[in-house]
Design an enzyme around this catalytic site. Sequence first.
Site, PDB file in Angstrom:
ATOM      1  N   LEU A 103       1.089  -1.312   0.199  1.00 51.37           N
ATOM      2  CA  LEU A 103      -0.144  -0.498  -0.086  1.00 51.37           C
ATOM      3  C   LEU A 103       0.730   1.016   0.126  1.00 51.37           C
ATOM      4  CD1 LEU A 103      -3.225   1.007   0.014  1.00 51.37           C
ATOM      5  CD2 LEU A 103      -2.748   0.356   2.876  1.00 51.37           C
ATOM      6  N   ASP A 104       0.910   2.553  -0.877  1.00 51.59           N
ATOM      7  CA  ASP A 104       1.985   3.258  -1.046  1.00 51.59           C
ATOM      8  C   ASP A 104       1.800   4.132   0.377  1.00 51.59           C
ATOM      9  OD1 ASP A 104       1.947   2.510  -4.087  1.00 51.59           O
ATOM     10  OD2 ASP A 104       0.922   4.173  -4.504  1.00 51.59           O
ATOM     11  N   LYS A 105       2.996   4.188   0.418  1.00 53.65           N
ATOM     12  CA  LYS A 105       3.711   5.405   1.446  1.00 53.65           C
ATOM     13  C   LYS A 105       2.656   6.590   1.429  1.00 53.65           C
ATOM     14  CE  LYS A 105       7.317   8.026   2.787  1.00 53.65           C
ATOM     15  NZ  LYS A 105       8.455   9.233   2.615  1.00 53.65           N
TER      16      LYS A 105
END
Length: 240
Positions: A103-105
Amino acid sequence: MATRINKYLSEAGYCSRRRADKLIEEGKVTINGKIPEIGTKVGDRDLIEVEGQRIEKSKKQRSIYLAFNKPVGIVCTTDRRVESENIIDFIKYPKRIFPVGRLDKTSEGLIFLTNDGDIVNKILRARNNHEKEYIVNVNRTINREFIQNMSNGVEILETITKNCFVKQLGPKKFKIILTQGLNRQIRRMCESLGYRVQSLKRVRIMNIRLDIPTGKYREFTKEELLELNQLLENSSKICE
């Protein structure tokens, strides 16, 4: 019985098979002091080490399955050399676990963590009908054309995204359910249509919904785990 080295590391709860293959490629794994090739098999008498740390399988290891509400700014990696705070240091769970997928930063919401390499492999391997639901806010007002285009597929990364369910929830807010996981897919889809994502939260993965505060985690219920395994079993049969 001999076991492939990547499977051995996943069953030992060290990492997923995909991550194990990467560690092998980087020369960080040794078998009896020698760097192996991907696919090398090991037996009970072999000495397995990762960066000098001996890895052994525990016959009594309890499988751990966590649902975590990831805050913005946390990186989904077990590599503690990253500049930003990684998910493992943030959670500080007393047992070795690793995230399932990414899950992207700059995104938040639901992500799984486990020490069960087999379930990671099943989730990442299966390519069909594993729904992931997101709530997204964009920088300007959306309209019917935007919803239709997102639903019917958008050209990104030299491909057309699969048809998906999209529903408008507000002037600049919508819900989207994906069954594929291209790199930064939702952000790229929006950018392709002239929009910029301002916030993105994953609220469901398959049968498990986000129901905990930001930064907190909980274990799967028995009912959730049973249903999840049933979904994975059905998908793996279709994939094969």
